[in-house]
Scaffold this active site. Structure first.
Site, short mmCIF file in Angstrom:
data_model
loop_
_atom_site.label_atom_id
_atom_site.label_comp_id
_atom_site.label_asym_id
_atom_site.label_seq_id
_atom_site.Cartn_x
_atom_site.Cartn_y
_atom_site.Cartn_z
N CYS A 125 2.44 -60.98 -68.96
CA CYS A 125 1.78 -59.69 -68.65
C CYS A 125 0.45 -59.63 -69.39
O CYS A 125 0.16 -58.69 -70.12
CB CYS A 125 2.68 -58.51 -69.03
SG CYS A 125 4.40 -58.64 -68.49
N ALA B 117 -2.95 -59.59 -68.54
CA ALA B 117 -4.18 -58.87 -68.22
C ALA B 117 -4.31 -57.59 -69.05
O ALA B 117 -3.30 -56.95 -69.35
CB ALA B 117 -4.20 -58.53 -66.73
N CYS C 105 3.29 -50.27 -75.29
CA CYS C 105 2.37 -49.20 -75.71
C CYS C 105 3.02 -47.86 -75.36
O CYS C 105 2.38 -46.96 -74.84
CB CYS C 105 1.00 -49.35 -75.06
SG CYS C 105 1.03 -49.55 -73.27
#
Length: 470
Positions: free
Chosen positions: A300, A302, A419
Site C-alpha cells: 500500500c 502510494a 493513520c
C-alpha cells in the site's frame, strides 16, 4: 396565558431573540450540479473562486473526496482556472470543510427554507471566510458578502437565491454572537464533526477527546523530511535561514516551516534534498531497521513517502506495491525526483498473484483505514466516512496482514501502520494479529494522537512492530 413563539425572519428585529434551528434543515445533500456552465466571472475575482469552491464542496456532499472534486471543477474551468484561482478555491474549500458543521447549522438558523445544494455550499464557503477562527480573516467581511452575492447571481443553480444569500450573510454580520451562541448548543456546530465521530473519539480517548477534535480542525503544518544522503538537518536549517524561511526541527529528520509555501519555492525540493512528509509518518522507515542488501516490501505504498525514506536510509531492494496503478505512478515520480530506484507492482496487497515466492526481510504494511488520524490534512474525511466503514476496513486490513505475514522471512520484521484513531483499526487489530500468528511484538510507538507544539507536530498514526520467529 400562552405566549406565541416568535418565528424566524430574515429581517433583524430591534432586539433579536435567540434563533431556533429549523427542524426541516436537511444536511443530506444530493446536488445535480450544472458543472459545465460558464459564469462569465473574472478569474481573478473572489466571486469566481467562491463559486468554484462551492461546487467542490457540493460534490463532497455527494461522496466525492475534496481533492478529486477540485480537479473536476478545475478541469471544467479550463484555462480560466489560473494557479492563483486554483489556490484560492482550494483554500476556501478546505476552510469550509473544517467549519462545515457550524456553517450548516447557522444556515439552518437563518434561511427561511433548506437551500438548494449549491446555494448551501456557497453560503458555507462564505461563512467560513467571514467567521475565520483564531486567525486574521483573509478578506473584509463586506467584500465576502458582495462577492458571494455576485457569485450567486452568475450561476443558474444559485441565481434565484441571490436575495436570500444576501439577507442571510448580512443577518449573520448583524447578529453574529447571538447566532454563534445558539449554534454552539449543537455538537455538530461546536465541534464540526458528525455526531458518530464525536462519540467514537470520546469512547476511544475519554481523557483527550476534546484536544483530538480541536487539533483536527486546525490547518496542518508544512513538514519536510531531510534526505540524509544529501544533507543534514543542521545544514538544511542554515539553508532555510539564508533563504529567509523560519523553521524548527521537530524530529530526527523532520523540519517544520513556520509559514507554509508552495513546494516549488522550497529550497532543494526539486533536487531531492527534502520531501514533504508528516513528522509522525517519518517514524516508519527507521522502525524497520533496514540494512544494506535487504529485500523490503512496502505494501500500500502510494504516494511513496515511506518508500523513498527507506531507500534514503540504506541500499536495499524495495518492492513498492499498491492496488491503484494511477497512485503508484506518483511513487515513481517521487523516486525519480530523489534519484532512487524501486520495483513497482500494481496489485492488491491481500492477494499473492504478484509475488515471486522470495521472502522479504522487512515488510511495511501501511494498511487501508478510515484515515481518522489525518483529518486536519483531509478535513473532508469526516463528512465522507460512515460509522460502518471502520469494521469493513478493519476486515480488509486483517486479510492484508495475514497475507503479507507468509511473505516474511524467519527473523524478519513487519511494521503495521495505520493513520486511524479507532482502536478497532489499530491496537485491537495488532493484538488479534499477534495472537493469530504467534508473532513477537517489539517496541514501537503505538498510538500517536494528533499533536502540535514547539517540540512536536504530527498526525494521529499507529505503529505496531512484529518479528517472525526464526
Amino acid at each position: 396565558m400562552n405566549k406565541q413563539r416568535p418565528t424566524l425572519s430574515l429581517k433583524s428585529p430591534a432586539k433579536p431573540a435567540a434563533p431556533t434551528l429549523r427542524a426541516s434543515h436537511a444536511r443530506d445533500l444530493k446536488p445535480a450540479l450544472q458543472t459545465g456552465f460558464n459564469t462569465g466571472l473574472k478569474p481573478d475575482s473572489l466571486a469566481f473562486s467562491l463559486i468554484g469552491a462551492a461546487q467542490a464542496v457540493a460534490l463532497v456532499r455527494t461522496g466525492t473526496n475534496l481533492p478529486q472534486a477540485l480537479v473536476q471543477v478545475w478541469a471544467r474551468l479550463g484555462g480560466d482556472a489560473t494557479p492563483q484561482a486554483r489556490g484560492a478555491m482550494q483554500d476556501i474549500s478546505y476552510r469550509c470543510m473544517r467549519q462545515l458543521g457550524q456553517s450548516e447549522t447557522l444556515v439552518g438558523l437563518m434561511a427561511p427554507k433548506a437551500p438548494e445544494p449549491l446555494v448551501a455550499a456557497l453560503l458555507a464557503c462564505a461563512l467560513a471566510l467571514i467567521n475565520a477562527p483564531d486567525e486574521t480573516a483573509p478578506y473584509e467581511e463586506f467584500t465576502v458578502v458582495d462577492q458571494t452575492v455576485t457569485a450567486a447571481e452568475a450561476h443558474p443553480d444559485t441565481a434565484r437565491a441571490k436575495g436570500m444569500v444576501n439577507a442571510v450573510l448580512r443577518r449573520f454580520l448583524r447578529e453574529r454572537q447571538n447566532l454563534l451562541d445558539t449554534a454552539s448548543l449543537q455538537p455538530l456546530a461546536r465541534w464540526n464533526y458528525p455526531q458518530w465521530w464525536i462519540d467514537a473519539v470520546r469512547a476511544a480517548w475519554p481523557q483527550d477527546w476534546q484536544g483530538v477534535l480541536t487539533t483536527g480542525n486546525t490547518a496542518p503544518p508544512l513538514t519536510l523530511r531531510v534526505n540524509v544522503r544529501k544533507s543534514s538537518v543542521e545544514d538544511y536549517l542554515a539553508v532555510l535561514e539564508q533563504a529567509g524561511m523560519a523553521a524548527t526541527r521537530i524530529g530526527p529528520s523532520a523540519v517544520r516551516l513556520v509559514k507554509p509555501v508552495a513546494v516549488s519555492l522550497i529550497p532543494g525540493f526539486n533536487d531531492g534534498v527534502v520531501s514533504v512528509q508528516d513528522a509522525g509518518a517519518q517514524l516508519a522507515a527507521p522502525l524497520l531497521d533496514v540494512a544494506d542488501g535487504m529485500r523490503v516490501l512496502d505494501a500500500c505504498a502510494a504516494p511513496g513517502g515511506k518508500t523513498c525514506h527507506i531507500l534514503e536510509l540504506a541500499n536495499v531492494h524495495v518492492t513498492a506495491l499498491d492496488a491503484d496503478a494511477k497512485r503508484l505512478a506518483r511513487v515513481g515520480e517521487n523516486l525519480e525526483r530523489l534519484q532512487l530506484d524501486a520495483e513497482l507492482k500494481a496489485a492488491p496487497a491481500e492477494t499473492s498473484d504478484w509475488w515471486d515466492g522470495q521472502l522479504f526481510d522487512r515488510i511495511l504494511a501501511d494498511v487501508p483505514c478510515t484515515a481518522s488520524g489525518i483529518v486536519r490534512r483531509h478535513p473532508d474525511i469526516r463528512w465522507l466516512r460512515r460509522k460502518g466503514d471502520t469494521l469493513q476496513l478493519a476486515t480488509l486490513s486483517a486479510k492484508i496482514l495475514d497475507n503479507l505475514w507468509q511473505m516474511l522471512a524467519p527473523g524478519g520484521k513487519l511494521l503495521f501502520v495505520t493513520c486511524s484513531l479507532w482502536p478497532q483499526e489499530s491496537e485491537a487489530q495488532a493484538a488479534a494479529f499477534a495472537v493469530r500468528h504467534g508473532a513477537a511484538r517489539l517496541d514501537a510507538p503505538g498510538q500517536l494522537l494528533p499533536a502540535g507544539g514547539d517540540g512536536q507536530d504530527h498526525d494521529g498514526l499507529f505503529y505496531a512492530l512484529f518479528q517472525k520467529n526464526a
